[in-house]
Motif scaffolding. Sequence first.
Motif, PDB file in Angstrom:
ATOM      1  N   LYS A 188       0.879  -1.230   0.100  1.00 32.19           N
ATOM      2  CA  LYS A 188       0.071   0.028  -0.063  1.00 32.19           C
ATOM      3  C   LYS A 188       0.905   1.186   0.000  1.00 32.19           C
ATOM      4  O   LYS A 188       0.473   2.294  -0.441  1.00 32.19           O
ATOM      5  CB  LYS A 188      -1.257   0.018   1.301  1.00 32.19           C
ATOM      6  CG  LYS A 188      -0.464  -0.135   2.422  1.00 32.19           C
ATOM      7  CD  LYS A 188      -1.469  -0.365   3.681  1.00 32.19           C
ATOM      8  CE  LYS A 188      -0.994  -0.419   4.924  1.00 32.19           C
ATOM      9  NZ  LYS A 188      -1.972  -0.877   5.979  1.00 32.19           N
ATOM     10  N   ASP A 189       2.249   1.217   0.510  1.00 33.88           N
ATOM     11  CA  ASP A 189       3.235   2.443   0.302  1.00 33.88           C
ATOM     12  C   ASP A 189       4.252   2.152  -0.585  1.00 33.88           C
ATOM     13  O   ASP A 189       5.108   2.901  -0.430  1.00 33.88           O
ATOM     14  CB  ASP A 189       3.436   2.560   1.793  1.00 33.88           C
ATOM     15  CG  ASP A 189       2.493   2.975   2.558  1.00 33.88           C
ATOM     16  OD1 ASP A 189       1.424   3.716   2.306  1.00 33.88           O
ATOM     17  OD2 ASP A 189       2.523   2.715   4.003  1.00 33.88           O
ATOM     18  N   ARG A 190       3.749   1.301  -1.503  1.00 38.83           N
ATOM     19  CA  ARG A 190       4.912   1.032  -2.429  1.00 38.83           C
ATOM     20  C   ARG A 190       5.414   2.231  -3.459  1.00 38.83           C
ATOM     21  O   ARG A 190       4.596   2.854  -3.706  1.00 38.83           O
ATOM     22  CB  ARG A 190       4.296  -0.074  -3.447  1.00 38.83           C
ATOM     23  CG  ARG A 190       5.465  -0.636  -4.561  1.00 38.83           C
ATOM     24  CD  ARG A 190       4.735  -1.678  -5.520  1.00 38.83           C
ATOM     25  NE  ARG A 190       5.463  -2.178  -6.325  1.00 38.83           N
ATOM     26  CZ  ARG A 190       5.481  -1.696  -7.780  1.00 38.83           C
ATOM     27  NH1 ARG A 190       4.386  -0.847  -7.868  1.00 38.83           N
ATOM     28  NH2 ARG A 190       6.125  -2.135  -8.479  1.00 38.83           N
ATOM     29  N   ARG A 191       6.622   2.200  -3.379  1.00 41.91           N
ATOM     30  CA  ARG A 191       7.392   3.386  -4.252  1.00 41.91           C
ATOM     31  C   ARG A 191       8.204   2.868  -5.111  1.00 41.91           C
ATOM     32  O   ARG A 191       8.836   1.543  -4.992  1.00 41.91           O
ATOM     33  CB  ARG A 191       8.191   4.427  -3.245  1.00 41.91           C
ATOM     34  CG  ARG A 191       7.258   5.119  -2.336  1.00 41.91           C
ATOM     35  CD  ARG A 191       8.091   5.298  -1.094  1.00 41.91           C
ATOM     36  NE  ARG A 191       8.810   6.511  -1.305  1.00 41.91           N
ATOM     37  CZ  ARG A 191       9.724   6.968  -0.482  1.00 41.91           C
ATOM     38  NH1 ARG A 191      10.081   6.339   0.714  1.00 41.91           N
ATOM     39  NH2 ARG A 191      10.645   7.975  -0.874  1.00 41.91           N
ATOM     40  N   ILE A 192       8.496   3.572  -6.431  1.00 41.81           N
ATOM     41  CA  ILE A 192       9.672   3.156  -7.158  1.00 41.81           C
ATOM     42  C   ILE A 192      10.859   4.375  -6.723  1.00 41.81           C
ATOM     43  O   ILE A 192      10.480   5.548  -6.758  1.00 41.81           O
ATOM     44  CB  ILE A 192       9.342   3.484  -8.667  1.00 41.81           C
ATOM     45  CG1 ILE A 192       7.966   2.794  -8.882  1.00 41.81           C
ATOM     46  CG2 ILE A 192      10.217   3.082  -9.506  1.00 41.81           C
ATOM     47  CD1 ILE A 192       7.909   1.311  -8.926  1.00 41.81           C
ATOM     48  N   TYR A 193      11.926   3.739  -6.655  1.00 40.92           N
ATOM     49  CA  TYR A 193      12.976   4.425  -6.294  1.00 40.92           C
ATOM     50  C   TYR A 193      14.033   4.594  -7.314  1.00 40.92           C
ATOM     51  O   TYR A 193      14.827   3.863  -8.102  1.00 40.92           O
ATOM     52  CB  TYR A 193      13.668   3.857  -5.061  1.00 40.92           C
ATOM     53  CG  TYR A 193      12.923   3.537  -3.843  1.00 40.92           C
ATOM     54  CD1 TYR A 193      12.851   4.401  -2.693  1.00 40.92           C
ATOM     55  CD2 TYR A 193      12.014   2.237  -3.627  1.00 40.92           C
ATOM     56  CE1 TYR A 193      11.829   4.202  -1.680  1.00 40.92           C
ATOM     57  CE2 TYR A 193      11.145   2.132  -2.752  1.00 40.92           C
ATOM     58  CZ  TYR A 193      10.941   3.070  -1.595  1.00 40.92           C
ATOM     59  OH  TYR A 193      10.388   2.734  -0.617  1.00 40.92           O
TER      60      TYR A 193
END
Length: 331
Positions: free
Chosen positions: A153-158
């Motif tokens: 739910k808090d997934r990010r692309i870094y």
Amino acid sequence: MYLTTDTKEFRASNAFANLRVAAVAAAVVALVLTGCGDGKKSDKASQTAAKVNKEEITVHQINFVLQHQQGLKPEQAEAAGKQVLERLIEQELAVQKAQELKIDRDPRVVQQIEAAKREIISRAYVERIGDAIAKPTNDEIAKYYNEKPALFKDRRIYSLQEVAIEARREQFAQIREKLQNSKNMTDFAEFLKANDIKFTGNQAVRAAEQLPLAGLDAISRMKDGDSAISQTPAGLTVLFLVGSRSQPVDEEHARPAIEAFLTNQRKSEMVQKDLKGLRDAAKIEYVGKFAEGAASAAAASSAATLAPTAHEAPASAALNASDISKGMGLK
């Protein structure tokens, strides 16, 4: 990655891919059977795809090869079946010639055959153990989803930059201080060059699931522009978070991957427990030079080496690249 730690990874379910491959294989079987006779011949004859001298190549052999070809589309079935058959014919010719030359009796070849046989049988046993594993419940899947916000739910692309620095221990304090005062990586790199400190750098864009699971929580707490430093045998490693963007995955789309991971994790645990029990019950005697340090070596060995589903290393299999673009419904 600087936070890499041995961790168990999990892989998204390949159920749909396996069903598709099975369907393709079935289609090939039907195609080959259609061309094998008028139905009056024996079942054995109908399963023969080709004869090479006195040996037969069967539809079952073609089917077996096709089942291990991922990504095969139904419309490719006929062509794929014919290509596999040609390869099997060439293989059979080579086998027959090798037998004529008695290569199959060569000690090295016999040893390889026996090793492959043992590997296949032992893995089949491990897989049978795993067949008894109960699937995770909806509550267990939901629990894992909620416990791993950085993956879902808090997934990010870094966007990350990593600098591996060769430095002596007495240089660490100076390097850490400069890192805190640097405006960006370019400024920091110039400092390293000016002080004749060797380093290498790389840059990459990584989704949360492509980062080491053990370090993901720490990275997820970083803000754009933050950096982190860790000690390595050669010196220090610096990680810069250049930027990131949010790309969450809801529970519905994450469910197949989570179910696969939890199932695989249970299989691995059961396999390790079973093999430990077999070890404890067996009489194992180390001989000669192998007796020295045998106890510590046995303790360090992992039953997971036989397990088909337990892996150590990156945490990327939570949602691999294919899953992100297909199974997870992301673009």
